[in-house]
Design a protein around this motif. Sequence first.
Motif, PDB file in Angstrom:
ATOM      1  N   LEU A 275       0.846  -1.194   0.000  1.00  0.00           N
ATOM      2  CA  LEU A 275       0.000   0.000   0.000  1.00  0.00           C
ATOM      3  C   LEU A 275       0.880   1.242   0.000  1.00  0.00           C
ATOM      4  O   LEU A 275       1.949   1.244   0.622  1.00  0.00           O
ATOM      5  CB  LEU A 275      -0.922   0.014   1.230  1.00  0.00           C
TER       6      LEU A 275
ATOM      7  N   PHE B 157       0.908   5.637   0.271  1.00  0.00           N
ATOM      8  CA  PHE B 157       0.242   6.894   0.571  1.00  0.00           C
ATOM      9  C   PHE B 157       1.179   8.039   0.191  1.00  0.00           C
ATOM     10  O   PHE B 157       2.166   8.296   0.892  1.00  0.00           O
ATOM     11  CB  PHE B 157      -0.141   6.950   2.046  1.00  0.00           C
TER      12      PHE B 157
ATOM     13  N   ARG C  38      -3.868   0.620  -5.425  1.00  0.00           N
ATOM     14  CA  ARG C  38      -3.212   0.537  -4.116  1.00  0.00           C
ATOM     15  C   ARG C  38      -2.371   1.773  -3.798  1.00  0.00           C
ATOM     16  O   ARG C  38      -1.618   1.784  -2.828  1.00  0.00           O
ATOM     17  CB  ARG C  38      -2.318  -0.701  -4.057  1.00  0.00           C
TER      18      ARG C  38
ATOM     19  N   PHE D  89      -2.515   5.884  -3.071  1.00  0.00           N
ATOM     20  CA  PHE D  89      -3.465   6.906  -2.669  1.00  0.00           C
ATOM     21  C   PHE D  89      -2.751   8.229  -2.379  1.00  0.00           C
ATOM     22  O   PHE D  89      -1.779   8.267  -1.628  1.00  0.00           O
ATOM     23  CB  PHE D  89      -4.217   6.456  -1.414  1.00  0.00           C
TER      24      PHE D  89
ATOM     25  N   LYS E 299      -7.504  10.297   6.341  1.00  0.00           N
ATOM     26  CA  LYS E 299      -7.624   9.634   5.040  1.00  0.00           C
ATOM     27  C   LYS E 299      -6.941   8.263   5.074  1.00  0.00           C
ATOM     28  O   LYS E 299      -7.484   7.272   4.575  1.00  0.00           O
ATOM     29  CB  LYS E 299      -7.008  10.509   3.948  1.00  0.00           C
TER      30      LYS E 299
ATOM     31  N   GLU F 284      -8.963   5.669   7.210  1.00  0.00           N
ATOM     32  CA  GLU F 284     -10.156   5.194   6.513  1.00  0.00           C
ATOM     33  C   GLU F 284      -9.800   4.164   5.450  1.00  0.00           C
ATOM     34  O   GLU F 284     -10.498   3.162   5.273  1.00  0.00           O
ATOM     35  CB  GLU F 284     -10.899   6.375   5.881  1.00  0.00           C
ATOM     36  N   ILE F 285      -8.699   4.380   4.752  1.00  0.00           N
ATOM     37  CA  ILE F 285      -8.262   3.425   3.729  1.00  0.00           C
ATOM     38  C   ILE F 285      -7.822   2.116   4.382  1.00  0.00           C
ATOM     39  O   ILE F 285      -8.167   1.031   3.920  1.00  0.00           O
ATOM     40  CB  ILE F 285      -7.129   4.037   2.878  1.00  0.00           C
TER      41      ILE F 285
ATOM     42  N   ASN G 236     -10.788  -0.004   5.326  1.00  0.00           N
ATOM     43  CA  ASN G 236     -11.671  -0.483   4.264  1.00  0.00           C
ATOM     44  C   ASN G 236     -10.969  -1.284   3.176  1.00  0.00           C
ATOM     45  O   ASN G 236     -11.637  -1.817   2.288  1.00  0.00           O
ATOM     46  CB  ASN G 236     -12.396   0.710   3.628  1.00  0.00           C
ATOM     47  N   ILE G 237      -9.665  -1.378   3.260  1.00  0.00           N
ATOM     48  CA  ILE G 237      -8.936  -2.138   2.241  1.00  0.00           C
ATOM     49  C   ILE G 237      -9.194  -3.634   2.407  1.00  0.00           C
ATOM     50  O   ILE G 237      -9.439  -4.109   3.519  1.00  0.00           O
ATOM     51  CB  ILE G 237      -7.408  -1.840   2.322  1.00  0.00           C
TER      52      ILE G 237
END
Length: 386
Positions: free
Chosen positions: A146, A148, A167, A169, A361, A364-365, A368-369
Amino acid sequence: MKICIVTGTRAEYGLLYWLMKEIEADKDLELQVIVTGMHLSSEFGLTYKEIEQEFKIDKKIEMLLSSDTHIGICKSMGLAQISFAEAYGELKPDLVVVLGDRYEIFSAVSSAMISNIPIAHIHGGETTEGLIDESIRHSITKMSQLHFTSIEEYRKRVVQLGEDPSRVFTVGGLGIENIKRLKLLSKEEFEKSIDFNLNKKNILVTFHPVTLEKATAKKQFQELLLAIDELEETNIIFTKANSDTDGRVINQMIDEYVSKNSKKAVCFTSLGQLRYLSALQYIDAVVGNSSSGLLEAPSFKIGTINIGDRQKGRISSESVINCKETKKEINKAFEQLYSKEFQKLLEKVQNPYGDGCSSQKIVEILKNIKYDNLLKKSFYDIGFTL
């Protein structure tokens, strides 16, 4: 979900602070904290004590040897990788979260990868062409599942490295969040906290070694000190260099300079986030080659004199003056900084690194991933012709 945050430096912890708070406060997540590197060194201020005031530290991983040579750092990395493997075996995190590009983070990520633990990487896709950190950052990207990133351009670069766009963000820079959420000190409180009075003009200097250049850290930093010597009615706040190769050379030069110029200069191993960001309210410029001059300083509408190639390639605002590592060029940069035209320009400067809501942010990711098969990666080919 057990989310393990790894931190090795004071600056990195400052950026991760609100993310750690958000994870800790979420009922669906469990925060684990591993501290390593400079946090555990008396030479660099034992900054793990600051972390202990806010969070439970699950593991302390000693890794720094007394040497900051290439050989010493390589040995430190090896020691760290062994210790991280043991820590992960005990803590059994569901995800490891890291930020940036330092060598201790490379060791932490390497161990997590071999341990089949998914990795989330913050601030990938950026470039710092004067440092080994450039290669380390991109290597961490390839080991992570992931991503960010701070701005859209860096997101595209992570995808260019073959990472699946679903993947990756864009969440903004974490440094801006500190500025928005911390209650900063008044001028009087700040002066009292550092036991030092500000002058008519003031600058904050942070200079780190540039690990891919032939010129020595000593020579480059000496040029900066010579330029600073010519400033009038100016006080200087130094923050010391990190544990990169030759960092100790710079720190010794700072100590010597401050001892000879104690009326106008003061130095700190670590100001901490509160005092550091508070300082940016009352100084004229961040001077040196720290990323904070590009990431945080623009939010205060102050100038940055960015010396050399350590931050070359990073997106920057109009408040950043780039110059070479010579006394002559640094003097020119100071002239530009204090010019009426530049001071007027600063009034309209915007920080390109987001809205200060990065931590929410990211959480939350993370919540929910889909974690099924997260470890498996396919190389995402963007398709182009040479």
